[in-house]
Design a protein around this motif. Structure first.
Motif, short mmCIF file in Angstrom:
data_model
loop_
_atom_site.label_atom_id
_atom_site.label_comp_id
_atom_site.label_asym_id
_atom_site.label_seq_id
_atom_site.Cartn_x
_atom_site.Cartn_y
_atom_site.Cartn_z
N LEU A 218 0.52 3.17 -23.38
CA LEU A 218 1.70 2.34 -23.70
C LEU A 218 1.63 1.08 -22.84
CD1 LEU A 218 4.41 5.13 -24.03
CD2 LEU A 218 3.12 3.99 -25.83
N SER A 219 2.35 0.04 -23.27
CA SER A 219 2.22 -1.26 -22.60
C SER A 219 2.90 -1.27 -21.24
CB SER A 219 2.82 -2.37 -23.47
OG SER A 219 4.23 -2.27 -23.45
N ARG A 220 2.60 -2.29 -20.46
CA ARG A 220 3.26 -2.55 -19.17
C ARG A 220 3.91 -3.93 -19.26
NH1 ARG A 220 0.85 0.24 -14.94
NH2 ARG A 220 0.36 2.33 -15.64
N HIS A 249 10.10 -4.53 -21.70
CA HIS A 249 10.60 -3.23 -21.22
C HIS A 249 12.02 -3.33 -20.68
CE1 HIS A 249 6.88 -0.59 -21.20
NE2 HIS A 249 6.45 -1.75 -21.66
N SER A 250 12.47 -4.56 -20.35
CA SER A 250 13.81 -4.70 -19.78
C SER A 250 14.42 -6.01 -20.26
CB SER A 250 13.73 -4.72 -18.26
OG SER A 250 13.18 -5.97 -17.83
N GLY A 251 15.68 -6.23 -19.87
CA GLY A 251 16.37 -7.47 -20.24
C GLY A 251 15.66 -8.69 -19.68
N SER A 269 6.82 0.43 -26.84
CA SER A 269 6.44 1.32 -25.73
C SER A 269 7.65 1.79 -24.92
CB SER A 269 5.45 0.62 -24.79
OG SER A 269 4.23 0.40 -25.45
N ALA A 270 8.53 0.84 -24.55
CA ALA A 270 9.68 1.20 -23.72
C ALA A 270 10.60 2.17 -24.45
CB ALA A 270 10.45 -0.07 -23.32
N VAL A 271 10.64 2.05 -25.78
CA VAL A 271 11.50 2.94 -26.56
C VAL A 271 10.86 4.33 -26.67
CG1 VAL A 271 12.60 3.23 -28.82
CG2 VAL A 271 12.43 0.96 -27.80
N LEU A 272 9.54 4.35 -26.80
CA LEU A 272 8.86 5.65 -26.84
C LEU A 272 9.03 6.36 -25.49
CD1 LEU A 272 5.58 4.76 -28.81
CD2 LEU A 272 7.62 5.93 -29.67
N GLN A 273 9.02 5.58 -24.40
CA GLN A 273 9.15 6.17 -23.06
C GLN A 273 10.58 6.62 -22.76
OE1 GLN A 273 7.53 2.89 -20.93
NE2 GLN A 273 5.66 3.97 -20.38
N HIS A 278 17.40 2.91 -25.30
CA HIS A 278 16.93 1.84 -24.43
C HIS A 278 17.31 0.46 -24.98
CE1 HIS A 278 14.66 0.64 -20.97
NE2 HIS A 278 13.92 -0.19 -21.68
N PHE A 279 17.50 0.36 -26.30
CA PHE A 279 17.92 -0.94 -26.86
C PHE A 279 19.25 -1.38 -26.26
CE2 PHE A 279 14.80 0.05 -30.13
CZ PHE A 279 14.21 -1.18 -30.28
N HIS A 280 20.22 -0.44 -26.18
CA HIS A 280 21.53 -0.78 -25.61
C HIS A 280 21.37 -1.30 -24.19
CE1 HIS A 280 24.06 0.42 -28.82
NE2 HIS A 280 23.74 1.71 -28.79
N LYS A 281 20.53 -0.62 -23.42
CA LYS A 281 20.34 -0.97 -22.02
C LYS A 281 19.77 -2.39 -21.90
CE LYS A 281 18.39 0.89 -17.82
NZ LYS A 281 17.00 0.92 -17.46
#
Ligand SMILES: Cc1cc2nc3c(=O)[nH]c(=O)nc-3n(C[C@H](O)[C@H](O)[C@H](O)COP(=O)(O)O)c2cc1C
Length: 333
Positions: A218-220, A249-251, A269-273, A278-281
């Motif tokens: 997954l991506s970084r 991965h973040s805002g 990737s961030a959603v799979l993790q 995570h979208f709301h966050k």
């Protein structure tokens, strides 16, 4: 604070979109992405190979300069191993359209003009709000020029454009000699947006068995830098919209993408993790960062850190290159 925006002519409640992932292989996955806060959903891809095993022009490019066609056929998974057959894909799309309110963007992955392109029409009829065409091809033959490869891409874009009336986004990798030129040509060929960039999945070597095996990491977040760079360079220089995929991965990455000039930023990737919530966050973090920097709307901050006002971007790039190398300090012992 106005987070609403548009992508491909579609009204979005905010600019953070679900990029193609296995989460759309079930109706439940769509519902979870919507509940989790995705502003729009890109479906996983259907592949040209799945749609037309006998595509002559695909054969031409996949086996360019080689006679080992029979061997090449063995590289591909058998039809039953593919993730979802075309008719089931259409059925799932139609059912998702009935249940989900956010826009749904279907995805096709192919590299040649051929009968498979007609399937784009079926996706439109099944209710897709837009189509993403993923061009994934690694030119390995020394006899095949960049010009020929780009001509093939543009031809495919034109063929898909002719087949449908819904908006068309084109997803590509970053390995081009003159990407800005390609972006302009893609626009002329009928693309409404470019999705930057496909990740280049590099297979690894197993030293135990001396075999090559596919790896998917997954991506970084650092992967966003390549995308920021190109989006900032292209923003205001081409007419099509630019969507960012890779490393969000973040805002913080979302904010940077919009400042570079992205119309929307995408996440897989961030959603799979972390799960679809995570979208709301990320949207909450984005809102907080916008407040901190006193931006009132997404549209206001879009492109604020692009190269739009740099008169000579190529010279600027070389100057930066020199500066970066010069900034390194050898550790003192
Ligand atoms: C497991 C997995 C499956 C994917 N499937 C597709 C696909 O079917 N079509 C596609 O265009 N991209 C696909 N992608 C790529 C993602 O849509 C996305 O562009 C890429 O992962 C970079 O974004 P990220 O850093 O947010 O993960 C897939 C990625 C992963 C990790």
């Amino acid at each position: 604070m106005e987070l609403k925006t548009e992508y491909l002519g579609l009204a979005l409640k905010h600019p953070v979109v679900a990029s193609a992932s296995p989460l759309t292989e079930t109706l439940d996955g769509f519902l979870r992405l919507e509940d989790g806060g995705a502003a729009a959903i890109v479906m996983h891809s259907l592949f040209e190979e799945q749609l037309l095993h006998e595509s002559e022009s695909l054969d031409h490019y996949l086996h360019y300069g080689h006679e080992s066609y029979a061997e090449a056929l063995t590289y591909f998974p058998r039809a039953e191993e593919y993730r979802l057959a075309p008719d089931r894909y259409l059925d799932l799309l139609a059912r998702a359209k009935e249940r989900v309110e956010v826009p749904i963007i279907a995805s096709l992955n192919g590299v040649s003009r051929g009968g498979w392109v007609e399937f784009a029409k079926d996706l439109e009829e099944a209710g897709a709000d837009a189509l993403e065409l993923n061009l994934y091809y690694i030119p390995t033959d020394p006899g095949l020029s960049a010009q020929e490869v780009e001509a093939m891409y543009l031809d495919t874009i034109r063929a898909v454009r002719e087949a449908i009336r819904i908006p068309l986004a084109v997803k590509v990798g970053h390995a081009f000699t003159a990407f800005a030129h390609f972006a302009k040509r893609a626009e002329e060929a009928g693309a409404d947006a470019l999705v930057l960039f496909n990740r280049f999945y590099q297979p690894d070597f197993d030293l135990e068995t001396l075999s090559v095996f596919p790896t998917l990491h997954l991506s970084r977040p650092y992967e966003v830098l390549l995308r920021l760079h190109w989006i900032a360079l292209l923003y205001g220089r081409v007419g099509l919209e630019l969507a960012l995929t890779g490393g969000v991965h973040s805002g913080m990455e979302a904010m940077k993408g919009l400042l570079a000039g992205a119309q929307v930023v995408m996440m897989t990737s961030a959603v799979l993790q972390n799960g679809p919530g995570h979208f709301h966050k990320v949207v909450e973090e984005l809102k907080r960062l916008m407040e901190e920097k006193e931006y009132e709307s997404v549209d206001q901050m879009r492109g604020a850190m692009s190269y739009r006002k740099v008169a000579e971007p190529a010279a600027f790039e070389r100057a930066n290159y020199l500066k970066v190398l010069g900034s390194y300090r050898l550790p003192t012992s």
